[in-house]
Each structure stands twice: as structure tokens, then as C-alpha cells.
Design a protein around this motif. Structure first.
Motif, PDB file in Angstrom:
ATOM      1  N   GLU A 142      20.991  53.696  39.905  1.00  0.00           N
ATOM      2  CA  GLU A 142      22.151  52.965  40.475  1.00  0.00           C
ATOM      3  C   GLU A 142      22.156  51.454  40.167  1.00  0.00           C
ATOM      4  O   GLU A 142      21.031  50.965  39.902  1.00  0.00           O
ATOM      5  N   HIS A 143      23.229  50.869  40.318  1.00  0.00           N
ATOM      6  CA  HIS A 143      23.430  49.684  39.657  1.00  0.00           C
ATOM      7  C   HIS A 143      24.062  48.971  40.711  1.00  0.00           C
ATOM      8  O   HIS A 143      25.543  49.584  41.120  1.00  0.00           O
ATOM      9  N   LEU A 144      23.926  47.617  40.800  1.00  0.00           N
ATOM     10  CA  LEU A 144      24.819  46.644  41.667  1.00  0.00           C
ATOM     11  C   LEU A 144      25.510  46.214  40.599  1.00  0.00           C
ATOM     12  O   LEU A 144      25.319  45.242  39.739  1.00  0.00           O
ATOM     13  N   VAL A 145      26.951  46.043  40.711  1.00  0.00           N
ATOM     14  CA  VAL A 145      27.830  45.244  39.778  1.00  0.00           C
ATOM     15  C   VAL A 145      28.972  44.539  40.397  1.00  0.00           C
ATOM     16  O   VAL A 145      29.377  45.024  41.392  1.00  0.00           O
ATOM     17  N   ARG A 146      28.891  43.453  39.917  1.00  0.00           N
ATOM     18  CA  ARG A 146      30.010  42.399  40.543  1.00  0.00           C
ATOM     19  C   ARG A 146      31.507  43.074  40.276  1.00  0.00           C
ATOM     20  O   ARG A 146      31.703  43.568  39.193  1.00  0.00           O
ATOM     21  N   ALA A 147      32.318  42.826  41.164  1.00  0.00           N
ATOM     22  CA  ALA A 147      33.507  43.399  41.280  1.00  0.00           C
ATOM     23  C   ALA A 147      34.498  42.877  39.713  1.00  0.00           C
ATOM     24  O   ALA A 147      35.109  43.747  39.096  1.00  0.00           O
ATOM     25  N   ARG A 148      34.010  41.764  39.737  1.00  0.00           N
ATOM     26  CA  ARG A 148      35.115  41.200  38.502  1.00  0.00           C
ATOM     27  C   ARG A 148      34.547  41.767  37.075  1.00  0.00           C
ATOM     28  O   ARG A 148      35.367  41.593  36.343  1.00  0.00           O
ATOM     29  N   GLU A 149      33.381  42.307  37.295  1.00  0.00           N
ATOM     30  CA  GLU A 149      32.756  42.863  35.733  1.00  0.00           C
ATOM     31  C   GLU A 149      33.379  44.355  35.756  1.00  0.00           C
ATOM     32  O   GLU A 149      33.240  44.734  34.640  1.00  0.00           O
ATOM     33  N   LEU A 150      33.972  44.902  36.841  1.00  0.00           N
ATOM     34  CA  LEU A 150      34.428  46.289  36.580  1.00  0.00           C
ATOM     35  C   LEU A 150      36.154  46.238  36.339  1.00  0.00           C
ATOM     36  O   LEU A 150      36.450  47.295  36.194  1.00  0.00           O
ATOM     37  N   VAL A 151      36.380  45.119  36.057  1.00  0.00           N
ATOM     38  CA  VAL A 151      38.131  44.936  35.785  1.00  0.00           C
ATOM     39  C   VAL A 151      38.226  45.507  34.731  1.00  0.00           C
ATOM     40  O   VAL A 151      37.663  45.205  33.394  1.00  0.00           O
ATOM     41  N   ASN A 152      39.211  46.419  34.517  1.00  0.00           N
ATOM     42  CA  ASN A 152      39.694  47.250  32.981  1.00  0.00           C
ATOM     43  C   ASN A 152      41.147  47.046  33.112  1.00  0.00           C
ATOM     44  O   ASN A 152      41.554  47.372  32.105  1.00  0.00           O
ATOM     45  N   GLY A 153      41.951  46.478  33.994  1.00  0.00           N
ATOM     46  CA  GLY A 153      43.548  46.349  33.616  1.00  0.00           C
ATOM     47  C   GLY A 153      44.230  47.364  34.033  1.00  0.00           C
ATOM     48  O   GLY A 153      45.621  47.445  33.833  1.00  0.00           O
ATOM     49  N   ILE A 154      43.350  48.283  34.516  1.00  0.00           N
ATOM     50  CA  ILE A 154      44.111  49.992  34.701  1.00  0.00           C
ATOM     51  C   ILE A 154      44.090  50.101  36.579  1.00  0.00           C
ATOM     52  O   ILE A 154      45.140  49.906  36.968  1.00  0.00           O
ATOM     53  N   ASP A 155      42.972  50.485  36.945  1.00  0.00           N
ATOM     54  CA  ASP A 155      42.789  50.787  38.116  1.00  0.00           C
ATOM     55  C   ASP A 155      42.007  49.989  38.658  1.00  0.00           C
ATOM     56  O   ASP A 155      41.702  50.044  40.063  1.00  0.00           O
ATOM     57  N   ILE A 156      41.305  48.950  38.196  1.00  0.00           N
ATOM     58  CA  ILE A 156      40.484  47.880  38.937  1.00  0.00           C
ATOM     59  C   ILE A 156      41.058  46.609  38.130  1.00  0.00           C
ATOM     60  O   ILE A 156      40.947  46.423  36.910  1.00  0.00           O
ATOM     61  N   ILE A 157      41.759  45.803  39.035  1.00  0.00           N
ATOM     62  CA  ILE A 157      42.429  44.642  38.441  1.00  0.00           C
ATOM     63  C   ILE A 157      42.228  43.488  39.174  1.00  0.00           C
ATOM     64  O   ILE A 157      41.820  43.389  40.369  1.00  0.00           O
ATOM     65  N   VAL A 158      42.648  42.123  38.827  1.00  0.00           N
ATOM     66  CA  VAL A 158      42.670  41.043  39.503  1.00  0.00           C
ATOM     67  C   VAL A 158      44.076  40.866  40.149  1.00  0.00           C
ATOM     68  O   VAL A 158      44.980  40.793  39.546  1.00  0.00           O
ATOM     69  N   GLN A 159      44.024  40.876  41.472  1.00  0.00           N
ATOM     70  CA  GLN A 159      45.129  40.598  41.997  1.00  0.00           C
ATOM     71  C   GLN A 159      45.529  39.457  42.748  1.00  0.00           C
ATOM     72  O   GLN A 159      45.003  38.719  43.555  1.00  0.00           O
TER      73      GLN A 159
END
Length: 338
Positions: A240-257
């Protein structure tokens, strides 16, 4: 009763800044001068950001006594040097909404100014006139604390100890929330602030299904989520890993709003916890020398041992992009931890 754990001596935060030399007066009393400190600033001076001015990453550390210093990993400035929060400015551009910036001053061993940095709370555009309309020394530490706080947004459903889910804005101190490691825990404090959803304050939208979440989840960019990695990543560390939300951004289903305003909420417990937001395991507010300025002083006075009881939750492992294989995006982390 508050758990008395060892003190958290320092907290670190990385922030994007411009050098003061890249932000100069193009019209006004200080014509030609770069951005200065509070006493040298004149209202109605018009500033302009230089073309191609680099946005650098400053890394600071905060100690229990409130001192700020530059971390050894900072990309700008002298590691170990003292850092002073000088003032908060409001700038009015030729077109568009006002921009707030923090002025940060690096001090040398003799107490003299070594460098001045500009931390924009909203994006600054190069070669655009910005009129200085307000300067204040109040609220600087609170603004920095808001950048360091992990926050959920209005409408986020939090899982209670009963299994029921309640919108975060309907929670009150004393409500019992389900935590991953300590069962039901009482909420000690709920913070709320409204911010322009731009720059470092723009939230990350995790669309329904992206991490097996039933509904959309909107969180602050540095909010850490507990996820299961893919098989190729799992061999590198814990499951299991703790990941910052900004590092999950892929431009598809995880984006900067980005755009408009966002209502941010912070949940504080007796210790740092992993809770469940829209079914995703996510961290609560970690109270440390940086984020404590977000709490009203009366709360700290009522519970003086609260800061001493906080340490970063041990479950999970922080993942940084450098840990990933070349060509493997963090967006491959697709399953939530339950």
C-alpha cells in the motif's frame, strides 16, 4: 484523553516562488526597482513579471518555536538560512481577478536580507501590469498554513463509525468517524476556508470510478490517498502506498479542476488518521509547526497537548514519481485501500 507521543520537531513544505528580481516596478514611485519588503513598498506602484521568469521550488522547514529555515533540498536559496514571512500583498492586474502573494525574505547570519521571494497564491502572467493595492503583515502564517493543510471539499461524504456517510459540511466536533487504524475516533476540530481554485489552491478531481470511488472526490493537491499499486510497482515496496493527489493526475479521470472558488474543509483528530472519503482511504489533517497556524488560538489553548500528540501516520508508504519505472505513470494506481 490526548495521546502523548513524541514531538514533531519540524515540518517541511515545497512551494513555487519567483525571485524578486524578476518582478519589477514599471510605473510608480519605485520605478525600475525589484519587489522589496513591506516598508519599501508603495501602493499604486505597477509591477510586471519578466518574460520567461522561472518558477522555482523553494523548500522550507518549520520548527516547533515557529522558526522557518530553508531545507537542504531547496532548489533556490541557501540551505539552513532563516526565512521570514514579511507580508501579504494584493495585486490588481490590468484584466482579471486580483492576485494575492506572500513576500518571503531569506536572512543571512548577520541578520541582513540575502534574497526576497514572491509566492503567488494565484498564477502570475508575464508582461502584465499588476498594481499594488494592499499590503499587510497580518495573516501571513495563516496563508502559509492553508497551503500546507490537506483538505476535503464541500459535498465530500465521510464515513462515520456506523458506516453511514455524511457530507463533510454537516459534520461537527464530537462526531465519531471511522478510521483505518484506530476504529471510531471523535473529530476534534473542523476548519473551513474559501479560496480561489487556481494555482497551488486548485483542487484535484478524482472522477467516480477512477479509484473505485462511487462518487467524484475533490481534494487539495497535496492530500495523500492510500491506494494499492499495480503488480509491477508492488515489487518495489509495501503493498500500500500514500500518494499525493497531484501525483495521480492523468488528464483523463484525475484532473486539476481550476477556476472559480472552492470551499475547503479540514478534519482534525487527536492523532493523524486515515479515514474514508467517498470510499477512498485518505489522510486527515496533520497538525505540525506549519499547519497549526490554521487553528484558532483558543483551540490550541484548550488542548495544549494536541500538537505534541501528532505524528505522521505509519500505515502506507509515500510514493514519489522518482520511484516509478520510466514510462510508468502514477495514474496506473487504480484501486483503493479498504
Amino acid at each position: 484523553m490526548l495521546t502523548q507521543l513524541h514531538q514533531t520537531p519540524i515540518a517541511a513544505q515545497t512551494l513555487p516562488v519567483f525571485a524578486a528580481a524578476d518582478f519589477r516596478v514599471e510605473m510608480g514611485a519605485n520605478l525600475g526597482d525589484s519587489l522589496g519588503v513591506y516598508d519599501d513598498l508603495h501602493l499604486d506602484d505597477v509591477y510586471q513579471l519578466a518574460r520567461n521568469a522561472p518558477l522555482r521550488q523553494i523548500r522550507l522547514t518549520a520548527r516547533m518555536d515557529g522558526r522557518l529555515t530553508l531545507d537542504h533540498a531547496t532548489a533556490i536559496g541557501t540551505p539552513g538560512a532563516r526565512l521570514h514571512l514579511d507580508c501579504l500583498l494584493t495585486l490588481m492586474p490590468d484584466i482579471g481577478a486580483n492576485v494575492e502573494v506572500l513576500v518571503m525574505v531569506e536572512v543571512d547570519d548577520d541578520g541582513l536580507i540575502a534574497a526576497i521571494y514572491l509566492l503567488p497564491l494565484s498564477p502570475l502572467r508575464p508582461q502584465t501590469g499588476y498594481t499594488l493595492v494592499r499590503k499587510t503583515r497580518e495573516g501571513t502564517h495563516q496563508q502559509l498554513a492553508q497551503l500546507a493543510c490537506v483538505s476535503f471539499t464541500r459535498g465530500t461524504h465521510i464515513t462515520l463509525d456506523t458506516g453511514a456517510q455524511r457530507p463533510i459540511e454537516d459534520l461537527v466536533a464530537g462526531d465519531r468517524v471511522l478510521t483505518r487504524d484506530d476504529g471510531a475516533q471523535e473529530v476534534r476540530w473542523i476548519g473551513q476556508c474559501t479560496s480561489r481554485a487556481v494555482g497551488e489552491m486548485a483542487p484535484i478531481l478524482i472522477r467516480a470510478g477512477a479509484l473505485n470511488n462511487e462518487n467524484d472526490l475533490l481534494v487539495s493537491p497535496d492530500h495523500r490517498l492510500l491506494v494499492h499499486p499495480r503488480r509491477d510497482i508492488r515489487r518495489r515496496g509495501r503493498p500500500e502506498h500514500l500518494v499525493r493527489a497531484r501525483e495521480l493526475v492523468n488528464g483523463i479521470d484525475i484532473i486539476v479542476q481550476s477556476g472559480g472558488f472552492v470551499d475547503y474543509f479540514q478534519l482534525l483528530f487527536d492523532r493523524h488518521q486515515i479515514i474514508f472519503a467517498e470510499g477512498i482511504a485518505a489522510e486527515s489533517l496533520l497538525l505540525d509547526p506549519l499547519t497549526r497556524a490554521a487553528l484558532p488560538q483558543e483551540n490550541l489553548n484548550r488542548t495544549p497537548g494536541l500538537l505534541l500528540g501528532h505524528q505522521r501516520v505509519a500505515s502506507g508508504l509515500d510514493v514519489r514519481p522518482a520511484l516509478m519505472d520510466r514510462g510508468q505513470s502514477v495514474s496506473g494506481l487504480k484501486r483503493r485501500a479498504m
